[in-house]
Design a protein around this motif. Sequence first.
Motif, PDB file in Angstrom:
ATOM      1  N   ASP A   2       0.489  -1.646   0.218  1.00  0.00           N
ATOM      2  CA  ASP A   2      -0.395   0.084   0.110  1.00  0.00           C
ATOM      3  C   ASP A   2       0.687   1.397  -0.396  1.00  0.00           C
ATOM      4  O   ASP A   2       0.564   2.201  -0.486  1.00  0.00           O
ATOM      5  CB  ASP A   2      -1.228   0.085   1.603  1.00  0.00           C
ATOM      6  CG  ASP A   2      -1.867  -0.742   1.117  1.00  0.00           C
ATOM      7  OD1 ASP A   2      -2.312  -1.388   0.324  1.00  0.00           O
ATOM      8  OD2 ASP A   2      -2.724  -1.376   2.042  1.00  0.00           O
ATOM      9  N   GLN A   3       1.788   1.750   0.906  1.00  0.00           N
ATOM     10  CA  GLN A   3       2.389   2.247   1.122  1.00  0.00           C
ATOM     11  C   GLN A   3       3.608   2.823  -0.727  1.00  0.00           C
ATOM     12  O   GLN A   3       3.854   3.665  -0.937  1.00  0.00           O
ATOM     13  CB  GLN A   3       3.735   2.467   1.748  1.00  0.00           C
ATOM     14  CG  GLN A   3       3.562   2.284   3.044  1.00  0.00           C
ATOM     15  CD  GLN A   3       2.377   3.752   3.341  1.00  0.00           C
ATOM     16  OE1 GLN A   3       1.835   4.744   2.976  1.00  0.00           O
ATOM     17  NE2 GLN A   3       1.481   3.984   4.425  1.00  0.00           N
ATOM     18  N   LYS A  31       1.158   4.380  -3.036  1.00  0.00           N
ATOM     19  CA  LYS A  31       1.219   5.818  -3.150  1.00  0.00           C
ATOM     20  C   LYS A  31       1.869   6.268  -3.643  1.00  0.00           C
ATOM     21  O   LYS A  31       2.028   7.778  -3.994  1.00  0.00           O
ATOM     22  CB  LYS A  31       1.138   5.945  -1.450  1.00  0.00           C
ATOM     23  CG  LYS A  31      -0.405   5.537  -0.748  1.00  0.00           C
ATOM     24  CD  LYS A  31      -0.297   5.732   1.011  1.00  0.00           C
ATOM     25  CE  LYS A  31       0.477   7.079   1.158  1.00  0.00           C
ATOM     26  NZ  LYS A  31      -0.005   7.762   2.969  1.00  0.00           N
ATOM     27  N   LEU A  32       3.593   6.210  -4.132  1.00  0.00           N
ATOM     28  CA  LEU A  32       4.438   6.645  -4.688  1.00  0.00           C
ATOM     29  C   LEU A  32       3.792   7.110  -5.963  1.00  0.00           C
ATOM     30  O   LEU A  32       3.490   6.255  -6.660  1.00  0.00           O
ATOM     31  CB  LEU A  32       5.603   5.485  -4.033  1.00  0.00           C
ATOM     32  CG  LEU A  32       6.450   5.650  -3.463  1.00  0.00           C
ATOM     33  CD1 LEU A  32       7.739   4.513  -3.913  1.00  0.00           C
ATOM     34  CD2 LEU A  32       6.606   7.204  -2.341  1.00  0.00           C
ATOM     35  N   ILE A  33       4.171   8.101  -6.570  1.00  0.00           N
ATOM     36  CA  ILE A  33       3.585   8.517  -7.527  1.00  0.00           C
ATOM     37  C   ILE A  33       4.294   8.128  -8.797  1.00  0.00           C
ATOM     38  O   ILE A  33       2.964   8.620  -9.508  1.00  0.00           O
ATOM     39  CB  ILE A  33       3.900  10.825  -7.297  1.00  0.00           C
ATOM     40  CG1 ILE A  33       3.469  11.088  -6.774  1.00  0.00           C
ATOM     41  CG2 ILE A  33       3.613  10.933  -9.368  1.00  0.00           C
ATOM     42  CD1 ILE A  33       2.004  10.897  -6.131  1.00  0.00           C
ATOM     43  N   LYS A  81       4.876  14.976   0.515  1.00  0.00           N
ATOM     44  CA  LYS A  81       4.184  14.106  -1.068  1.00  0.00           C
ATOM     45  C   LYS A  81       5.479  13.028  -1.861  1.00  0.00           C
ATOM     46  O   LYS A  81       4.722  12.106  -2.433  1.00  0.00           O
ATOM     47  CB  LYS A  81       3.064  14.062  -0.713  1.00  0.00           C
ATOM     48  CG  LYS A  81       1.833  12.481  -2.020  1.00  0.00           C
ATOM     49  CD  LYS A  81       0.710  14.186  -2.056  1.00  0.00           C
ATOM     50  CE  LYS A  81      -0.124  13.401  -3.069  1.00  0.00           C
ATOM     51  NZ  LYS A  81      -1.572  13.503  -3.231  1.00  0.00           N
ATOM     52  N   HIS A  82       5.755  14.364  -2.555  1.00  0.00           N
ATOM     53  CA  HIS A  82       6.061  13.595  -4.541  1.00  0.00           C
ATOM     54  C   HIS A  82       7.602  15.434  -4.394  1.00  0.00           C
ATOM     55  O   HIS A  82       7.002  16.387  -3.025  1.00  0.00           O
ATOM     56  CB  HIS A  82       5.394  14.056  -5.457  1.00  0.00           C
ATOM     57  CG  HIS A  82       5.967  13.906  -6.710  1.00  0.00           C
ATOM     58  ND1 HIS A  82       6.631  12.237  -6.225  1.00  0.00           N
ATOM     59  CD2 HIS A  82       6.056  14.059  -7.815  1.00  0.00           C
ATOM     60  CE1 HIS A  82       6.748  11.501  -7.529  1.00  0.00           C
ATOM     61  NE2 HIS A  82       6.625  12.401  -8.057  1.00  0.00           N
ATOM     62  N   ILE A 117       4.304   5.080  -9.619  1.00  0.00           N
ATOM     63  CA  ILE A 117       4.608   3.445  -9.324  1.00  0.00           C
ATOM     64  C   ILE A 117       2.869   3.210 -10.519  1.00  0.00           C
ATOM     65  O   ILE A 117       1.897   4.042 -10.428  1.00  0.00           O
ATOM     66  CB  ILE A 117       4.199   3.049  -7.778  1.00  0.00           C
ATOM     67  CG1 ILE A 117       5.788   3.756  -6.948  1.00  0.00           C
ATOM     68  CG2 ILE A 117       3.809   1.378  -8.212  1.00  0.00           C
ATOM     69  CD1 ILE A 117       6.243   2.714  -7.325  1.00  0.00           C
ATOM     70  N   ILE A 137      -0.525  17.588  -7.669  1.00  0.00           N
ATOM     71  CA  ILE A 137      -0.439  16.082  -6.500  1.00  0.00           C
ATOM     72  C   ILE A 137      -0.006  17.051  -5.776  1.00  0.00           C
ATOM     73  O   ILE A 137      -1.133  16.303  -4.322  1.00  0.00           O
ATOM     74  CB  ILE A 137       1.357  15.979  -6.904  1.00  0.00           C
ATOM     75  CG1 ILE A 137       1.283  14.814  -8.178  1.00  0.00           C
ATOM     76  CG2 ILE A 137       1.391  14.540  -5.576  1.00  0.00           C
ATOM     77  CD1 ILE A 137       3.233  15.126  -8.712  1.00  0.00           C
ATOM     78  N   ASP A 146      -7.549   7.748   1.238  1.00  0.00           N
ATOM     79  CA  ASP A 146      -6.066   6.494   1.306  1.00  0.00           C
ATOM     80  C   ASP A 146      -5.890   5.232   1.161  1.00  0.00           C
ATOM     81  O   ASP A 146      -5.948   4.875   3.242  1.00  0.00           O
ATOM     82  CB  ASP A 146      -4.743   7.377   2.578  1.00  0.00           C
ATOM     83  CG  ASP A 146      -3.568   7.303   2.289  1.00  0.00           C
ATOM     84  OD1 ASP A 146      -3.643   5.676   1.432  1.00  0.00           O
ATOM     85  OD2 ASP A 146      -2.840   7.336   3.402  1.00  0.00           O
ATOM     86  N   THR A 147      -5.689   4.318   0.475  1.00  0.00           N
ATOM     87  CA  THR A 147      -5.734   2.810   1.191  1.00  0.00           C
ATOM     88  C   THR A 147      -4.435   2.541   2.049  1.00  0.00           C
ATOM     89  O   THR A 147      -5.086   1.821   3.104  1.00  0.00           O
ATOM     90  CB  THR A 147      -5.939   2.396  -0.247  1.00  0.00           C
ATOM     91  OG1 THR A 147      -6.165   2.422  -1.917  1.00  0.00           O
ATOM     92  CG2 THR A 147      -6.113   0.603  -0.391  1.00  0.00           C
ATOM     93  N   ALA A 148      -3.522   3.249   1.978  1.00  0.00           N
ATOM     94  CA  ALA A 148      -2.724   2.445   3.048  1.00  0.00           C
ATOM     95  C   ALA A 148      -3.178   2.987   4.153  1.00  0.00           C
ATOM     96  O   ALA A 148      -1.962   2.486   5.618  1.00  0.00           O
ATOM     97  CB  ALA A 148      -1.449   3.474   2.774  1.00  0.00           C
ATOM     98  N   LYS A 175      -4.697  11.823 -10.811  1.00  0.00           N
ATOM     99  CA  LYS A 175      -4.306  10.407 -10.639  1.00  0.00           C
ATOM    100  C   LYS A 175      -5.540   9.298  -9.791  1.00  0.00           C
ATOM    101  O   LYS A 175      -5.499   8.261 -10.167  1.00  0.00           O
ATOM    102  CB  LYS A 175      -2.692  10.515 -10.502  1.00  0.00           C
ATOM    103  CG  LYS A 175      -2.459   9.222 -10.657  1.00  0.00           C
ATOM    104  CD  LYS A 175      -0.841   8.776 -10.448  1.00  0.00           C
ATOM    105  CE  LYS A 175      -0.175   7.135 -10.521  1.00  0.00           C
ATOM    106  NZ  LYS A 175       0.702   7.159  -9.655  1.00  0.00           N
TER     107      LYS A 175
END
Lengths: 81, 555
Positions: free
Chosen positions: A62-63, A66-68, B130-131, A70, B151, B304-306, B186
Amino acid sequence: MNNYQLMISVDDKQVVLERILQVTRYRGFLINGMNAKVNTGTKIGTIELMVSSERPIELLVDQINKLIDIKEVKVDHTAMQ
Amino acid sequence: MTTTEKKLTGASLLFNVLEQHGVEHVFGYPGGAIMPIYDALYDSGVEHFLCRHEQGAAFSAVGYARASGKVGVCLATSGPGATNLITGLADALADSIPVVAITGQVATAAMGSDAFQEIDIFGLSLACTKHSFQVTNIDDLADVLHQAFAIALEGRQGPVLVDIPKDIQIAAVNGSVDDLVNLQNKVKLPPANVGNALALLNQAKKPILYVGGGVGMANAIDELRDFAKITGLPCVSTLKGLGAIDPEDKYYMGMLGMHGTKASNLAVQECDLLIAVGARFDDRVTGKLNEFAPNAKVIHFDIDTAEINKRRVADASILGDLKVNLPALAIPLSIEPWKAFCLQMNADYAWDYNHPGETIFAPAVLKEISDKMPKNSCVTTDVGQHQMWAAQHMVFDDPSNFLTSAGMGTMGFGIPAAVGAQVSRPTNCIIAISGDGSFMMNVQELSTIKRFQLPVKIVLIDNAKLGMVRQWQDLFFNGRLSETDLADNPDFIMLANAFDIKAQMITKKSEVSAAIEEMLEHDGPYLLQVKIDAQDNVWPLVPPNTANDKMMEST
């Protein structure tokens, strides 16, 4: 300690490999091995990651997802036999 | 092109893109590697707020974003400028705040040579954003900047860093700037299946609604309040969720967790169904995790799935936009005995403001400020005892009116966050509640308040201690008071006056009401120093790694 193998498909963007390695360490997984290559035509990278942890692999999947950059993360269950 | 026409550079392109995204205000601090951007700022329509430390700029961007719902933008130079942003970005990541940070970088030819003021901020950013992007080709700059905004805002929001080398800033842009097209989100989640959750909800006899910061971030406050009203669910809030639940809802039981109300913690421990909405089972909420709500099944709403199954396994998970998903579960419930029980607990464990003696009682001061502050006031806090007292005793009708460093717990947040909030909401009353420890962590931002004549009100709860650490040392470290005495604090009144900020110190209960009124009626910035007893503790307190029903209370 559980062993897992991940197949990760990524867009070949800046530091994508570093991001995966950083998340893997931070979320409590040891890296036991790795193969990484890029298809320069499609600009898609493929990373095989062998990891181990007491934690369930879904937490890491899951983590990483979350990376953009991937595209896909799969757990290779056959490799864990 | 005539010789007098200036060709568009990367630096001016930056401001064109910022304006395309509706950015009116940015917070920052100039330096060598970002000078072309500050030169382009000179001609741009974007208003820049010079802070006095890059950490102040980052927190002001966070406060701006949280108070307004827009993306906060901060600028810093390379090296130390960039590293000084990191704490603010980490704070934004922990609390899911949309911030875009622009850093200058040494020229690409010098990168990797240990050049003056060179640091690998791109590498450093991996754990606190986050990015992030580093622009190494001028042709990529516009697209990267658009992506940064997309993003920051999509899915679970967060901070994005864009590192721009100096040669890219001065490079000529090829072609013209494209119009802004609709940003592609996205984050695509399948439609939620609520069937299982509906069954759990119908079967529950003692359900409770556990509301987190995600509700405000999803702009789903109306949907949440409708959901609470239709179901009649008793409800509790996390620190970051405060303001989402209608404060008039009689089934609202207050904040849960380490310094939560007795009623909310007992109710959650007793419940048979926990409906978590935009909340993440943080350790300060759950106490000892495997004893948290031990008899409850869990329905977990999140974007957030995580977060699903991360700390507590969900019996039903509902992923996606709360605005869409909450109404799907809004059904009337037959839980009258449970509701009556919760109401009774609210009555039995209501706050008690009786406090003997003349010494000022901070909870009563904060309650009085809350009662007297104008509607749509925005309160920021620092971190420590005063923060928990503010969370417990002040009432908020919207999460954007209570800005506190929840996840990261960053001392030094309150003053610069108030600067950002005041810039974004110039007509609203902005009140920074601080402590004497936290206040000194970004005290230089008083200069930003002075520079822009921001009418921020600062309430400095002063016990001449690092109060929360002192409390823990007394309770859990045998009273060994290690490095928590701040008896050598500066004269805060003189300090405020040095920045042209009117200030007053009060030491007795009898002075409180008049002082609050004077502060709120004052046109400009104001500092009210409130001296309290150094031995005052925050109650209740659930000790670390303890179940939430085993809280310590005032003795």
